[in-house]
Design a protein around this motif. Structure first.
Motif, PDB file in Angstrom:
ATOM      1  N   ASP A  11     -21.073  20.228  35.500  1.00 52.19           N
ATOM      2  CA  ASP A  11     -21.416  21.490  36.142  1.00 52.19           C
ATOM      3  C   ASP A  11     -22.128  22.152  34.797  1.00 52.19           C
ATOM      4  N   ASN A  14     -21.240  25.670  33.583  1.00 51.73           N
ATOM      5  CA  ASN A  14     -19.959  25.751  33.150  1.00 51.73           C
ATOM      6  C   ASN A  14     -19.482  25.324  31.909  1.00 51.73           C
ATOM      7  N   ASP A  86     -20.954  23.775  42.567  1.00 51.95           N
ATOM      8  CA  ASP A  86     -19.639  22.939  42.811  1.00 51.95           C
ATOM      9  C   ASP A  86     -19.905  22.346  44.283  1.00 51.95           C
ATOM     10  N   THR A 107     -16.070  19.862  34.743  1.00 48.37           N
ATOM     11  CA  THR A 107     -16.029  21.380  34.675  1.00 48.37           C
ATOM     12  C   THR A 107     -14.638  21.722  34.629  1.00 48.37           C
ATOM     13  N   SER A 108     -14.466  22.969  34.108  1.00 45.28           N
ATOM     14  CA  SER A 108     -13.195  23.537  33.940  1.00 45.28           C
ATOM     15  C   SER A 108     -12.952  24.742  34.968  1.00 45.28           C
ATOM     16  N   ASP A 109     -13.627  24.378  36.094  1.00 46.72           N
ATOM     17  CA  ASP A 109     -13.207  25.054  37.219  1.00 46.72           C
ATOM     18  C   ASP A 109     -11.862  24.312  37.964  1.00 46.72           C
ATOM     19  N   ALA A 126     -14.343  21.139  30.224  1.00 47.40           N
ATOM     20  CA  ALA A 126     -15.510  21.403  29.539  1.00 47.40           C
ATOM     21  C   ALA A 126     -15.025  21.109  28.092  1.00 47.40           C
TER      22      ALA A 126
END
Length: 173
Positions: A11, A14, A86, A107-109, A126
């Motif tokens: 991502d 991100n 996403d 990703t850090s989502d 991340a």
């Protein structure tokens, strides 16, 4: 034994929002510079680790039709205008997650991490990816130094030996 092809879905925005080197550029909306740094680092990482990287950027920062191209040995995708990174990554993770592929998503989502994990993909934050890339760069630098140390000397004698030989030749003359 058949080795799985390793694929890392990233991502992009991100990463640039979290990575130390690109964070300030992202905050100042210097997205081209941030993307270039990210893609160069990912390219070195991909080459050294022998993995395929697909870096996905949201169209919200660059509206228009989906664009896909290769840059710095990384597949780059800008999503369509109404498609988030996403959504694209989730769909791609499902398509690519086969017995022949080992898919990881960076990703850090947290919601995204759990979604792709539930689909069988591995997840990487991340910070973790930034650390992996830094370690790889350090390893490359170390290897480069070792290669330089092993470089053969172009002549068989050092300067002291040449000086001694020159003096001997003068004596013989």
């Amino acid at each position: 034994m058949l080795l799985k092809r390793k694929i890392l879905l990233v991502d992009g925005y991100n990463m640039v929002a979290f990575w130390q080197e690109t964070q300030q550029l992202f905050k100042k909306s210097e997205l081209d510079a941030a993307r270039n740094i990210l893609l160069q680092k990912l390219s070195h990482y991909a080459s050294f680790e022998g993995i395929e990287i697909i870096c996905v950027f949201d169209a919200q920062y660059m509206p228009g039709v989906r664009q896909t191209y290769k840059e710095f040995n990384v597949q780059v995708v800008f999503t369509e205008e109404d498609e988030t990174a996403d959504d694209f990554i989730e769909r791609l993770a499902v398509e690519m997650n086969t017995p022949l592929h080992q898919v990881s998503v960076a990703t850090s989502d947290l919601n995204e991490q759990w979604t792709v994990f539930a689909q069988g993909a591995l997840r990487v934050s991340a910070r973790e990816l930034e650390e992996r890339v830094a370690v790889t760069k350090s390893n490359l630098n170390q290897m480069s130094k070792q290669i330089d140390l092993k470089k053969p000397i172009l002549r068989p004698w050092d300067s002291k030996q040449i000086e001694d030989l020159t003096n001997m030749m003068k004596i013989l003359d």
